[in-house]
Structures are given as C-alpha cells and as structure tokens.
Design a protein around this motif. Sequence first.
Motif, PDB file in Angstrom:
ATOM      1  N   LYS A   1      16.854  58.253  35.283  1.00 47.17           N
ATOM      2  CA  LYS A   1      16.665  56.807  35.421  1.00 47.17           C
ATOM      3  C   LYS A   1      18.001  56.082  35.486  1.00 47.17           C
ATOM      4  O   LYS A   1      18.168  55.150  36.263  1.00 47.17           O
ATOM      5  CB  LYS A   1      15.854  56.260  34.241  1.00 47.17           C
ATOM      6  N   SER A   2      18.951  56.521  34.664  1.00 49.29           N
ATOM      7  CA  SER A   2      20.257  55.855  34.634  1.00 49.29           C
ATOM      8  C   SER A   2      20.963  55.990  35.970  1.00 49.29           C
ATOM      9  O   SER A   2      21.474  55.004  36.518  1.00 49.29           O
ATOM     10  CB  SER A   2      21.126  56.439  33.524  1.00 49.29           C
ATOM     11  N   LYS A   3      20.986  57.193  36.515  1.00 55.12           N
ATOM     12  CA  LYS A   3      21.664  57.405  37.802  1.00 55.12           C
ATOM     13  C   LYS A   3      20.986  56.626  38.915  1.00 55.12           C
ATOM     14  O   LYS A   3      21.655  56.033  39.761  1.00 55.12           O
ATOM     15  CB  LYS A   3      21.723  58.893  38.128  1.00 55.12           C
ATOM     16  N   LEU A   4      19.658  56.618  38.917  1.00 56.13           N
ATOM     17  CA  LEU A   4      18.926  55.860  39.935  1.00 56.13           C
ATOM     18  C   LEU A   4      19.224  54.368  39.801  1.00 56.13           C
ATOM     19  O   LEU A   4      19.479  53.686  40.798  1.00 56.13           O
ATOM     20  CB  LEU A   4      17.424  56.122  39.817  1.00 56.13           C
ATOM     21  N   SER A   5      19.228  53.866  38.587  1.00 55.35           N
ATOM     22  CA  SER A   5      19.498  52.440  38.354  1.00 55.35           C
ATOM     23  C   SER A   5      20.908  52.064  38.790  1.00 55.35           C
ATOM     24  O   SER A   5      21.111  51.032  39.437  1.00 55.35           O
ATOM     25  CB  SER A   5      19.311  52.104  36.872  1.00 55.35           C
ATOM     26  N   VAL A   6      21.881  52.901  38.438  1.00 54.28           N
ATOM     27  CA  VAL A   6      23.276  52.638  38.819  1.00 54.28           C
ATOM     28  C   VAL A   6      23.431  52.693  40.339  1.00 54.28           C
ATOM     29  O   VAL A   6      24.200  51.935  40.916  1.00 54.28           O
ATOM     30  CB  VAL A   6      24.235  53.622  38.110  1.00 54.28           C
TER      31      VAL A   6
ATOM     32  N   GLU B   1      30.135  56.968  34.346  1.00 53.32           N
ATOM     33  CA  GLU B   1      28.983  57.050  35.255  1.00 53.32           C
ATOM     34  C   GLU B   1      28.310  55.702  35.488  1.00 53.32           C
ATOM     35  O   GLU B   1      27.448  55.581  36.351  1.00 53.32           O
ATOM     36  CB  GLU B   1      27.968  58.066  34.732  1.00 53.32           C
ATOM     37  N   LYS B   2      28.704  54.678  34.742  1.00 52.29           N
ATOM     38  CA  LYS B   2      28.141  53.338  34.950  1.00 52.29           C
ATOM     39  C   LYS B   2      28.692  52.708  36.229  1.00 52.29           C
ATOM     40  O   LYS B   2      28.118  51.745  36.746  1.00 52.29           O
ATOM     41  CB  LYS B   2      28.458  52.428  33.765  1.00 52.29           C
ATOM     42  N   LEU B   3      29.808  53.232  36.710  1.00 53.32           N
ATOM     43  CA  LEU B   3      30.443  52.771  37.948  1.00 53.32           C
ATOM     44  C   LEU B   3      30.661  51.260  37.977  1.00 53.32           C
ATOM     45  O   LEU B   3      30.526  50.609  39.008  1.00 53.32           O
ATOM     46  CB  LEU B   3      29.631  53.213  39.167  1.00 53.32           C
ATOM     47  N   GLY B   4      30.964  50.686  36.808  1.00 50.93           N
ATOM     48  CA  GLY B   4      31.251  49.254  36.735  1.00 50.93           C
ATOM     49  C   GLY B   4      30.027  48.364  36.708  1.00 50.93           C
ATOM     50  O   GLY B   4      30.163  47.139  36.667  1.00 50.93           O
ATOM     51  N   VAL B   5      28.833  48.942  36.751  1.00 51.59           N
ATOM     52  CA  VAL B   5      27.608  48.139  36.732  1.00 51.59           C
ATOM     53  C   VAL B   5      27.355  47.680  35.291  1.00 51.59           C
ATOM     54  O   VAL B   5      27.310  48.500  34.375  1.00 51.59           O
ATOM     55  CB  VAL B   5      26.396  48.961  37.243  1.00 51.59           C
ATOM     56  N   PRO B   6      27.187  46.376  35.076  1.00 49.85           N
ATOM     57  CA  PRO B   6      26.915  45.887  33.720  1.00 49.85           C
ATOM     58  C   PRO B   6      25.604  46.448  33.170  1.00 49.85           C
ATOM     59  O   PRO B   6      24.594  46.513  33.879  1.00 49.85           O
ATOM     60  CB  PRO B   6      26.818  44.370  33.897  1.00 49.85           C
ATOM     61  N   HIS B   7      25.638  46.862  31.904  1.00 42.94           N
ATOM     62  CA  HIS B   7      24.466  47.366  31.190  1.00 42.94           C
ATOM     63  C   HIS B   7      24.239  46.473  29.973  1.00 42.94           C
ATOM     64  O   HIS B   7      25.169  46.202  29.226  1.00 42.94           O
ATOM     65  CB  HIS B   7      24.694  48.803  30.727  1.00 42.94           C
ATOM     66  N   HIS B   8      23.006  46.034  29.794  1.00 46.88           N
ATOM     67  CA  HIS B   8      22.646  45.148  28.693  1.00 46.88           C
ATOM     68  C   HIS B   8      21.684  45.861  27.742  1.00 46.88           C
ATOM     69  O   HIS B   8      20.910  46.726  28.151  1.00 46.88           O
ATOM     70  CB  HIS B   8      21.978  43.884  29.227  1.00 46.88           C
TER      71      HIS B   8
END
Length: 175
Positions: free
Chosen positions: A22-27, A60-67
């Motif tokens: 799910k995390s990889k798909l979301s990112v 692995e977040k590639l700079g995408v904000p996570h809340h």
Amino acid sequence: MAMNAVIKKVVAFIMVATRLGKSKLSVSLAPRTGGEIINSNKIQVYRGLDALGNKIPKVEKLGVPHHLLGHVGNPDEEYTAREFGFDATSVIEQIINSGKVPIVRGGSNSFIETLVKDPDFKFKSNYLGCFIWLDVSPNVFNTFVSKQVNQMVNQGLAEEVRGIFALDKDYTKGI
C-alpha cells in the motif's frame, strides 16, 4: 434560476491486503495526482515501532508528505477510531486547502469505516471517496508476506517487541 451545486472534493483510499505494498502504491500515485498521504494503520500511528509497523522508510517516501504516521507517542496510549476520524478530517481539510489530493493509505478498516460512516465527520456530504481495492491470489499473497516478515525480522522486529513488552503492563489499551 441558478442551481447551487455543491462541489465535493475527492479523497482517494488505497485498500490492499496487509503487507502487499500500500505504501509503495500510494507513493507512486501521489505525484501523479498532486496527493499527500494519510496513514490509517493502527500500529503505524504510534511513534517508534518502525519494524513492527513495517513503516515506510524516509528514503522510500520520495519526498511525498505523510500525515498521521507516528504521531501518537506511547504504544500504551489508547487511540480510537473516532480520534483517528477527527485527526484525519482535519488533515484532509489541510491537504484540500493547499490544493492537493488526500490519499488515505489503508491499514485499519475500522479507522476508515468510522471516518466515512460516522455522521460527526460529515464525510459523505463533504467528499467523494474514490476507493482503490487491490486483491491478489493466495499463492502470491503468501509468498509476498513471507518475504515481508523476513524483512521485518532483519530490521529488528524481535528487539523492538522486546523493548515494549512487560509483564506488568495493561494490554487492554493501546496497540
């Protein structure tokens, strides 16, 4: 006569069985939609517990904000689905007000169900939910989960659990 149309903002939900990416798909989806990710995993809301929660590493977040990822301090602290609903609604509004798309990365269906169905959060009257559910065959699932568990053990799962376990704790609260 002009019609007063209510324009609802879209909130995407990524729903996939446990440990299937799910995390990889979301990112991967976030940069394509101008999205930011909202965690809805019951273990990942707690600070620490990176191996146990199989949290996505910063790289692995590639700079995408996570809340709502690691925002509850103590694993003994109770964090309910309603608390998640209040927190998620606030974050959804912040993301939408910044011109971005909220992507709720599944994990705990009770959190998502409360957010969407509880009338206090007015989700259905304010937002359009776009639910993306992926399913895989049992053989693929078992192979992938086995690899994930091995990876979690290699990242220190046993040590992390030993660090939070104590015989005298009240395990009816928190995780």
